[in-house]
Design a protein around this motif. Structure first.
Motif, mmCIF file in Angstrom:
data_model
loop_
_atom_site.group_PDB
_atom_site.id
_atom_site.type_symbol
_atom_site.label_atom_id
_atom_site.label_comp_id
_atom_site.label_asym_id
_atom_site.label_seq_id
_atom_site.Cartn_x
_atom_site.Cartn_y
_atom_site.Cartn_z
ATOM 1 N N HIS A 34 0.986 -1.213 0.058
ATOM 2 C CA HIS A 34 0.669 -0.004 -0.028
ATOM 3 C C HIS A 34 1.319 1.562 -0.006
ATOM 4 C CE1 HIS A 34 -3.493 -2.787 0.726
ATOM 5 N NE2 HIS A 34 -2.637 -3.095 1.815
ATOM 6 N N ASP A 35 0.375 2.586 -0.220
ATOM 7 C CA ASP A 35 1.338 3.519 -0.560
ATOM 8 C C ASP A 35 1.785 4.855 0.602
ATOM 9 O OD1 ASP A 35 0.924 3.189 -3.503
ATOM 10 O OD2 ASP A 35 -0.693 4.705 -3.336
ATOM 11 N N ASP A 36 0.560 4.212 2.004
ATOM 12 C CA ASP A 36 1.441 5.053 3.147
ATOM 13 C C ASP A 36 2.256 3.549 3.424
ATOM 14 O OD1 ASP A 36 -0.701 6.475 2.514
ATOM 15 O OD2 ASP A 36 -2.308 6.161 4.224
ATOM 16 N N GLY A 37 1.972 2.185 3.370
ATOM 17 C CA GLY A 37 3.101 1.498 4.298
ATOM 18 C C GLY A 37 4.301 1.383 2.767
ATOM 19 N N GLN A 78 5.551 4.589 2.177
ATOM 20 C CA GLN A 78 6.522 5.551 2.361
ATOM 21 C C GLN A 78 7.236 5.221 3.387
ATOM 22 O OE1 GLN A 78 7.298 8.441 0.622
ATOM 23 N NE2 GLN A 78 8.408 8.593 2.413
ATOM 24 N N ASP A 79 6.185 3.657 4.848
ATOM 25 C CA ASP A 79 7.151 3.867 5.768
ATOM 26 C C ASP A 79 7.865 3.694 6.088
ATOM 27 O OD1 ASP A 79 5.426 5.722 7.291
ATOM 28 O OD2 ASP A 79 4.243 4.236 7.969
ATOM 29 N N SER A 90 10.836 5.889 4.951
ATOM 30 C CA SER A 90 11.410 6.244 5.212
ATOM 31 C C SER A 90 11.992 5.758 6.698
ATOM 32 C CB SER A 90 9.855 7.090 6.183
ATOM 33 O OG SER A 90 9.687 7.462 5.000
ATOM 34 N N SER A 141 4.939 -0.017 11.504
ATOM 35 C CA SER A 141 3.977 0.817 10.876
ATOM 36 C C SER A 141 3.434 0.150 9.559
ATOM 37 C CB SER A 141 4.499 2.028 10.993
ATOM 38 O OG SER A 141 3.678 3.045 10.064
ATOM 39 N N ALA A 142 5.298 0.407 8.271
ATOM 40 C CA ALA A 142 4.452 -0.964 7.828
ATOM 41 C C ALA A 142 4.008 -1.363 7.572
ATOM 42 C CB ALA A 142 5.888 -0.566 7.001
ATOM 43 N N LYS A 193 0.225 -1.845 7.999
ATOM 44 C CA LYS A 193 -0.764 -0.855 7.102
ATOM 45 C C LYS A 193 -0.494 -1.873 6.200
ATOM 46 C CE LYS A 193 0.594 3.716 8.498
ATOM 47 N NZ LYS A 193 0.917 5.318 8.132
#
Length: 445
Positions: A34-37, A39-40, A43, A62-63, A66
């Motif tokens: 997923h995009d948010d995951g 990015q985490d 990061s 967190s990734a 998600k």
């Protein structure tokens, strides 16, 4: 990690010797996230490069929360836990890579974790596994260097393994007499099991494996129930991505009451895959088919001659200190059956078995568990008794046990087991209960 005592996290490595391995892990991270995951995840890599280990841990966890599912995330989390000296978490995380295409990398890193915990015997096991596997030459060289530093001899590239167990036990109904019987037979016994396997040929994704097994149970007084079994076999194995397929040929020799009873010739085929894993559980699934021909040695056993077919499916999973297994098995028999004058007895059941196992590691050395199974059997032909009555036999058998194992080291363990079996049949003579207790030792080579 995988550099000596200094794990790496970043996709942009400073050690070119491991570039190919780490590049494959990093490319895996980009897919199916997923995009948010995602990015985490990225990061988290940046935070590690900047030396912010706790932040990297939070972002990578967190990734995972998600929905990011990749070998790279598992690997990188294991590295962060290692760098933070959270060795238990690191070990559990790297263990999730075993059974994937990064199995050798997992074993190498688990060896480093064991070294950090001053557990040289476990470290030796993991480094030897990397060398014996041989699929990753660069990792194998690093593992050889670790073995040399630990003063260990180079392991055999064939990866031969052996297991031997010896136990004493007691059984309260050896003859499986019904509850209505006037008396039963009970006795103590000595039980031993041995198995050895190795690769006669191994290259890239293909291997030819040999194996030998034996089982012996000798009663102290009731010699008529002694059982000895010898099994020899070979199998062709092929790794297809993360999956493994194999075709095998096996032969058995069975002795009962210290005399030869029967021989069996068996063809096998099985498929093992880790694709049944979920976000919460790391698992693998197996489907196995067997077809065997049984040959009896003496007239008294000729009723058991014929064919036996089996479908065996298993789901194994683990999470943290818990592990478990679910099994469904279908058996079909086509035997000669038994005729005595006007009597007829079917020995050709069709059975469905549903079973489960669960275990919990209280410590790294002590593990406890429980097993249970239920089998429903319908016999293909009706029984005929002396009085002319006919009845088609149906059995429902429930088995369950409690067990414990204390592992002193990779080689030596002590085990104990308490089990009970209850068979409920529509024919009284086949209705019985049996309890067994054993105490033994396991030696793994």
């Amino acid at each position: 990690m995988p550099v000596l005592r200094d794990p790496l996290l970043s996709c942009r490595l400073t050690k070119p010797v491991l570039f190919v391995l780490s590049l494959s892990l990093c490319s895996a991270a980009v897919a199916d996230t997923h995009d948010d995951g995602r990015q985490d995840f990225l990061s988290g890599v940046t935070a590690f490069q900047e030396g912010n280990l706790n932040q990297a841990k939070q972002l990578l966890e967190s990734a995972q929360t998600k929905g990011v599912q990749s070998l790279a995330l598992i690997y990188n989390l294991g590295v962060v836990y290692y760098k933070l000296a959270e060795y238990e978490q690191s070990r559990q995380t790297f263990s999730q890579l075993i059974g994937t295409k990064q199995t050798s990398l997992a074993h190498y890193n688990l060896g480093l974790v064991a070294l950090s915990e001053n557990d040289s015997s476990t470290a030796l096991h993991h480094f030897r596994t990397v060398v014996a596997d041989g699929s990753q030459q660069k990792l194998a060289k690093l593992a050889l260097a670790q073995l040399k530093r630990l003063g260990s001899q180079t392991p055999s590239p064939k990866q031969w393994q052996a297991l031997f167990s010896l136990a004493v036990g007691y059984e309260d109904n050896i003859g499986l007499f019904p509850d209505t019987a006037a008396s039963t037979l009970d006795d103590g016994f000595i039980e031993s099991v041995g198995a050895a396997s190795g690769y006669a040929y191994r290259h890239d994704k293909t291997a030819i494996q040999w194996k030998a097994q034996f089982y012996i149970r000798d009663y102290f007084e009731e010699d008529n129930f002694n059982t000895h079994l010898l099994r020899l076999g070979t199998a062709w194995r092929y790794h297809l991505g993360q999956d493994r397929i194999s075709l095998g040929l096996e032969g058995d020799q069975l002795w009962m009451a210290n005399t030869s009873r029967e021989q069996r010739a068996r063809l096998t085929a099985d498929w093992l895959t880790p694709t049944c894993s979920t976000k919460a559980l790391k698992a693998n699934c197996q489907i196995k088919l067997e077809a065997e021909q049984i040959f009896a040695d003496k007239a008294q056993y000729q009723a058991y001659e014929g064919q036996h077919y089996r479908l065996d499916t298993r789901y194994r999973a683990h999470q943290g200190d818990w592990s478990g297994e679910l099994q469904y098995r279908f058996d079909y028999n086509n035997r000669k059956n038994r005729e005595i004058e006007d009597e007829f007895y079917s020995v050709s059941p069709m059975g469905h078995t549903l079973g489960g196992k669960i275990s919990y590691a209280i410590t790294r050395a002590l593990k406890i568990g429980a097993n249970a199974s239920f089998r429903h059997s319908d016999y293909t032909h009706s029984h005929t008794f002396k009085n002319g009555e006919t009845k088609k036999r149906t059995d429902r058998r429930l088995s369950y046990s409690l067990n414990a194992e204390y592992q002193f080291d990779r080689t030596f363990a002590v085990t104990t087991k308490l089990g009970r079996m209850s068979n409920d049949s529509n024919i009284d003579r086949y209705q019985y209960d049996r309890e067994t207790v054993t105490l033994g030792v396991n030696i793994r080579l």
